[in-house]
Design a protein around this motif. Structure first.
Motif, PDB file in Angstrom:
ATOM      1  N   ASN A  61       0.978  -2.590  13.857  1.00  0.00           N
ATOM      2  CA  ASN A  61       1.288  -3.477  12.739  1.00  0.00           C
ATOM      3  C   ASN A  61       0.076  -4.364  12.459  1.00  0.00           C
ATOM      4  OD1 ASN A  61       3.994  -2.647  12.416  1.00  0.00           O
ATOM      5  ND2 ASN A  61       4.558  -3.865  14.193  1.00  0.00           N
ATOM      6  N   LYS A  79      -1.848   3.269  16.070  1.00  0.00           N
ATOM      7  CA  LYS A  79      -0.761   2.977  15.138  1.00  0.00           C
ATOM      8  C   LYS A  79      -0.234   1.605  15.522  1.00  0.00           C
ATOM      9  CE  LYS A  79       0.802   7.596  14.060  1.00  0.00           C
ATOM     10  NZ  LYS A  79       1.952   8.496  13.979  1.00  0.00           N
ATOM     11  N   ARG A 104      -4.406   3.594   6.529  1.00  0.00           N
ATOM     12  CA  ARG A 104      -3.365   4.120   5.638  1.00  0.00           C
ATOM     13  C   ARG A 104      -2.008   3.666   6.132  1.00  0.00           C
ATOM     14  NH1 ARG A 104      -0.724   9.250   7.091  1.00  0.00           N
ATOM     15  NH2 ARG A 104      -1.394   9.773   9.194  1.00  0.00           N
ATOM     16  N   GLU A 105      -1.109   3.574   5.221  1.00  0.00           N
ATOM     17  CA  GLU A 105       0.254   3.186   5.569  1.00  0.00           C
ATOM     18  C   GLU A 105       0.996   4.428   6.052  1.00  0.00           C
ATOM     19  OE1 GLU A 105       4.178   1.297   3.365  1.00  0.00           O
ATOM     20  OE2 GLU A 105       2.298   1.443   2.292  1.00  0.00           O
ATOM     21  N   VAL A 106       1.759   4.282   7.132  1.00  0.00           N
ATOM     22  CA  VAL A 106       2.551   5.402   7.646  1.00  0.00           C
ATOM     23  C   VAL A 106       4.026   5.052   7.560  1.00  0.00           C
ATOM     24  CG1 VAL A 106       0.763   6.265   9.178  1.00  0.00           C
ATOM     25  CG2 VAL A 106       2.349   4.579  10.023  1.00  0.00           C
ATOM     26  N   GLU A 107       4.819   6.076   7.363  1.00  0.00           N
ATOM     27  CA  GLU A 107       6.262   5.878   7.311  1.00  0.00           C
ATOM     28  C   GLU A 107       6.769   5.596   8.725  1.00  0.00           C
ATOM     29  OE1 GLU A 107       8.203   5.837   4.588  1.00  0.00           O
ATOM     30  OE2 GLU A 107       6.378   6.058   3.411  1.00  0.00           O
ATOM     31  N   PRO A 108       7.712   4.696   8.851  1.00  0.00           N
ATOM     32  CA  PRO A 108       8.257   4.439  10.186  1.00  0.00           C
ATOM     33  C   PRO A 108       8.931   5.693  10.727  1.00  0.00           C
ATOM     34  CG  PRO A 108       9.422   3.151   8.518  1.00  0.00           C
ATOM     35  CD  PRO A 108       8.326   3.892   7.827  1.00  0.00           C
ATOM     36  N   THR A 109       8.725   5.971  12.008  1.00  0.00           N
ATOM     37  CA  THR A 109       9.325   7.156  12.605  1.00  0.00           C
ATOM     38  C   THR A 109      10.734   6.846  13.051  1.00  0.00           C
ATOM     39  OG1 THR A 109       8.443   6.553  14.755  1.00  0.00           O
ATOM     40  CG2 THR A 109       7.114   8.048  13.412  1.00  0.00           C
ATOM     41  N   ASN A 110      11.516   7.880  13.131  1.00  0.00           N
ATOM     42  CA  ASN A 110      12.882   7.727  13.607  1.00  0.00           C
ATOM     43  C   ASN A 110      12.840   7.699  15.134  1.00  0.00           C
ATOM     44  OD1 ASN A 110      15.559   7.800  14.210  1.00  0.00           O
ATOM     45  ND2 ASN A 110      16.039   9.577  12.959  1.00  0.00           N
TER      46      ASN A 110
END
Length: 82
Positions: free
Chosen positions: A8, A6, A34-40
Motif C-alpha cells: 500500500n 506489492k 501500477r494499480e493492482v486489483e485486490p486478490t481474493n
C-alpha cells in the motif's frame, strides 16, 4: 535481478527506500508503478490450509494411527511408452 513488491502507498517510507538503496547499490534500477486489483484472500493455498486445520479435530484420530500410511502408491513404477 528482478524484485516485485506489492504494498500500500501508506507503507512507503524511508526504511523502504533505504532497503532499495542497499539491495541495488551501484546498479541502475527501473521503477514501474501500477494499480493492482485486490486478490481474493479466501482462495489462497495458505488460507485453505488454515481452514483445513481449523476444521480438523485431533481427537478424531488416535495417536498410534499413521494418517499418511496409505497415501502414497508403493508400486514399483509404471510402464513408459516412447
Amino acid at each position: 535481478m528482478y524484485t516485485l513488491y506489492k504494498l500500500n502507498p501508506a507503507d512507503l517510507n524511508e526504511n523502504f527506500l533505504e532497503s532499495l538503496k542497499l539491495l541495488f547499490a551501484g546498479k541502475v534500477i527501473e521503477i514501474s508503478v501500477r494499480e493492482v486489483e485486490p486478490t481474493n484472500q479466501e482462495n489462497g493455498i495458505w488460507q485453505a490450509i488454515q481452514r483445513f486445520r481449523q476444521h480438523m479435530k485431533p481427537e478424531d484420530f488416535s495417536e498410534e494411527e499413521d494418517l499418511f500410511a496409505n497415501v502414497r502408491d508403493r508400486s514399483t513404477g509404471r510402464e513408459v511408452v516412447f
